[in-house]
Structure formats: structure tokens, C-alpha cells
Design a protein around this motif. Sequence first.
Motif, PDB file in Angstrom:
ATOM      1  N   THR A  44      21.361 -40.495  65.578  1.00 47.70           N
ATOM      2  CA  THR A  44      20.199 -39.924  64.897  1.00 47.70           C
ATOM      3  C   THR A  44      19.677 -40.871  63.827  1.00 47.70           C
ATOM      4  OG1 THR A  44      21.008 -37.688  65.285  1.00 47.70           O
ATOM      5  CG2 THR A  44      19.338 -37.953  63.581  1.00 47.70           C
ATOM      6  N   ASN A  45      20.584 -41.402  63.013  1.00 48.57           N
ATOM      7  CA  ASN A  45      20.233 -42.354  61.959  1.00 48.57           C
ATOM      8  C   ASN A  45      21.000 -43.655  62.180  1.00 48.57           C
ATOM      9  OD1 ASN A  45      18.803 -40.228  60.890  1.00 48.57           O
ATOM     10  ND2 ASN A  45      20.107 -39.956  59.098  1.00 48.57           N
ATOM     11  N   PHE A  46      20.321 -44.782  62.027  1.00 49.41           N
ATOM     12  CA  PHE A  46      20.982 -46.066  62.239  1.00 49.41           C
ATOM     13  C   PHE A  46      20.134 -47.194  61.665  1.00 49.41           C
ATOM     14  CE2 PHE A  46      18.448 -44.904  65.895  1.00 49.41           C
ATOM     15  CZ  PHE A  46      17.694 -46.034  66.165  1.00 49.41           C
ATOM     16  N   VAL A  47      20.741 -48.354  61.512  1.00 47.29           N
ATOM     17  CA  VAL A  47      20.004 -49.554  61.139  1.00 47.29           C
ATOM     18  C   VAL A  47      19.539 -50.225  62.424  1.00 47.29           C
ATOM     19  CG1 VAL A  47      20.155 -51.851  60.098  1.00 47.29           C
ATOM     20  CG2 VAL A  47      21.211 -49.895  58.961  1.00 47.29           C
ATOM     21  N   VAL A  48      18.254 -50.479  62.521  1.00 45.22           N
ATOM     22  CA  VAL A  48      17.680 -51.073  63.728  1.00 45.22           C
ATOM     23  C   VAL A  48      18.203 -52.505  63.879  1.00 45.22           C
ATOM     24  CG1 VAL A  48      15.543 -51.779  64.859  1.00 45.22           C
ATOM     25  CG2 VAL A  48      15.624 -49.629  63.576  1.00 45.22           C
ATOM     26  N   THR A  49      18.791 -52.789  65.022  1.00 44.53           N
ATOM     27  CA  THR A  49      19.394 -54.098  65.253  1.00 44.53           C
ATOM     28  C   THR A  49      18.348 -55.198  65.289  1.00 44.53           C
ATOM     29  OG1 THR A  49      21.148 -53.050  66.542  1.00 44.53           O
ATOM     30  CG2 THR A  49      20.882 -55.431  66.796  1.00 44.53           C
ATOM     31  N   ASP A  50      17.253 -54.947  65.990  1.00 46.68           N
ATOM     32  CA  ASP A  50      16.204 -55.960  66.130  1.00 46.68           C
ATOM     33  C   ASP A  50      14.854 -55.238  66.196  1.00 46.68           C
ATOM     34  OD1 ASP A  50      14.363 -57.934  66.966  1.00 46.68           O
ATOM     35  OD2 ASP A  50      15.909 -59.033  68.045  1.00 46.68           O
ATOM     36  N   PHE A  51      14.153 -55.187  65.073  1.00 40.62           N
ATOM     37  CA  PHE A  51      12.856 -54.504  65.017  1.00 40.62           C
ATOM     38  C   PHE A  51      11.896 -55.046  66.059  1.00 40.62           C
ATOM     39  CE2 PHE A  51       8.450 -54.889  63.600  1.00 40.62           C
ATOM     40  CZ  PHE A  51       8.092 -53.559  63.479  1.00 40.62           C
ATOM     41  N   PHE A  52      11.839 -56.355  66.225  1.00 41.67           N
ATOM     42  CA  PHE A  52      10.842 -56.965  67.103  1.00 41.67           C
ATOM     43  C   PHE A  52      11.113 -56.630  68.572  1.00 41.67           C
ATOM     44  CE2 PHE A  52      11.215 -59.704  63.304  1.00 41.67           C
ATOM     45  CZ  PHE A  52       9.960 -59.458  62.781  1.00 41.67           C
ATOM     46  N   GLU A  53      12.376 -56.644  68.981  1.00 41.84           N
ATOM     47  CA  GLU A  53      12.718 -56.267  70.350  1.00 41.84           C
ATOM     48  C   GLU A  53      12.402 -54.794  70.589  1.00 41.84           C
ATOM     49  OE1 GLU A  53      13.655 -57.251  74.089  1.00 41.84           O
ATOM     50  OE2 GLU A  53      14.017 -58.690  72.466  1.00 41.84           O
ATOM     51  N   ALA A  54      12.640 -53.962  69.579  1.00 45.63           N
ATOM     52  CA  ALA A  54      12.401 -52.522  69.712  1.00 45.63           C
ATOM     53  C   ALA A  54      10.922 -52.173  69.707  1.00 45.63           C
ATOM     54  CB  ALA A  54      13.108 -51.774  68.585  1.00 45.63           C
ATOM     55  N   SER A  55      10.076 -53.137  69.322  1.00 48.80           N
ATOM     56  CA  SER A  55       8.644 -52.851  69.126  1.00 48.80           C
ATOM     57  C   SER A  55       7.767 -53.445  70.224  1.00 48.80           C
ATOM     58  CB  SER A  55       8.206 -53.390  67.753  1.00 48.80           C
ATOM     59  OG  SER A  55       8.966 -52.809  66.730  1.00 48.80           O
TER      60      SER A  55
END
Length: 315
Positions: free
Chosen positions: A139-150
Amino acid sequence: MPLFTVVIPLFNKEKFIAATLKSVLDQSYTDFEIIVIDDASTDRSYCVAAALDSTKIKIIKHSFNQGLSATRNTGIKNANAPYIAFLDADDLWDSNFLEEIARLINQFPEAHLFATNYLEIYSNSVALAPEVGLKNTNTNFVVTDFFEASLAQPIYCPSSWCVQKDVFKTTGLYNPKITFAEDIDFNIRANYYFKLAYSTQACVRYRMVSENQITHAPITNKILPDLDVYENWGKEKPSLKKYLDFNRYIFAKMYQIEHNLSEFSRLKNAIDPDANVSGLNYKQRLLLNASPLLLVAIKKIKRFWVQKGIRFTSY
């Protein structure tokens, strides 16, 4: 000193600003101040905002229209809190938004950026969750790679995120010269340097159709982010290179629809021809070479179906 400063840029949103402000005043977490920056509205936006009786609200009025980036910067410069939450003047927070952001702040002290998921609101009966590239099932986490996720729809919208104020000492403020996709430029800088803590709870209602919605306007006379500035960063971080080329793809299609062939060609030629480098899938590469007529037809079809709650994407 409050924990949060809520920054609300306001320009000609008289029909929406009262509900937007009420959604903040109704928050379950109450340690906040609100700064509304009226960017020289020509309707009754300022009067509607000023009519709300709350000591939490401070209104700053620009003497002339300066644009979204400069308006946000005014809010940042006048913020008293260590965390700044952004909210557009036609969007709505659920009552637990700031509570969820505060939970992220406490749960992930290594993060400086904080965001929640959101719902896209197309009408009173149609609300869609965005198609995002997140793979974490927590549910809550630190995004590993914002750019890959976007590399699909944004994982947060302009109204669903919060920035630790010290971040701006490193990244600088929003670029006031940019008049379209200002968020993309700042997102690159912020997520390159800092970690993002994220909640999958959709705590924000992001209106997709409202008065003066800038995303519906032509971009030919707009100033877009200079993605080339970040190419060197992209060489050391392949996911950022994909993010740059993905946004070039988005902008190029928009220019193609508007028959702006020079800008279309410039952006298309800047995309790496190697799909493994650019990250573009086969559907996106096909659309990049489609005619303006076909792109317009596809856009109309997608708009028709999304109003019925059905989304088609190339992601």
C-alpha cells in the motif's frame, strides 16, 4: 508553524474554487495553512475564495497574469511550513489526503517527495484510475524508479503530491518560462535527486474537463520543457532516457495533430531509434508514424469511450 502549506494557484476557476478549498478545510489532519495565489483572474475567482471565512486561508493576488509556474513559485516562497502540498483550483482532496501524506512522512524518513494515487474525473458518473507502471503490491512504499514507473500515465497528478521545502534548494523552483507541461520539467529534477514515498490509495479527484483546462489547448504557441537539457542525465540513467523519449513521443503526436511538422520532426528525430533505449513499444512507434488524420480520429474515439468509462491506451 504548521506541518503543511497547501499551495493553490488560482486563475478563472470561480465555479470550482469554493469546493476545492472546502475539501482542504475538511481534512482529518488539520495542521496546515492554505496559500491561494490569484494570478490576476478576470472572473469572480478571487471574490469567491475571499468569501470563505477561515483563518487558515491567506490569499495573495498577482497584479498581472504570470502563469502557472510563477504562481506556484509565489506560493513556495511564502510558505511557512516544512512541507508543501500542491492543489489545483478545480481538483478535490478526499478528507484523508493530508493524513496519508503525514503517514508517508513518518514511515519513510529517507524520502523528500510524497504522493498518493488519484482518480480522473470525467463526469459525475465516470471516474477512472490511471494506467500506471507501478509493480509494487504494498500500500505504501518508496518508489524504486520514478522514471520507469512513469512510462504510462503519471503515477501522481499535480494535486496529489507534496514536496519537502528544502528540496527547492537543490532543484530550483518551477521554470516560469515553460507554459505547457511545467510539471514534467520539475518532476525530472525532483525525482532525479530525491526519493518518492507513495501511497496507492486514491485520495485525490483530478478533474479532466473543466474551464480553462490547459491540457485541452493547442501547444503550438506554448513553450514546452526543453528535454534535451536532461540528456546527459539520461546517459547515466537509462530509465530517465526512456522517460525523455516517452514525453517526446507524447509531444510529437500533439504537434502532428496540429500540423506543426517542424516541431513534430524535431522531437521525432530526437527519439532514439533503438526501441530498447527509447522504451517505446510497437504501438507507440506505429502511432509516431501515423498521419494527422488518423491521430485525430483515434483521439476522438478515445474521448468518446472514456466518457463511458472505457479507456484505450498505447501503454
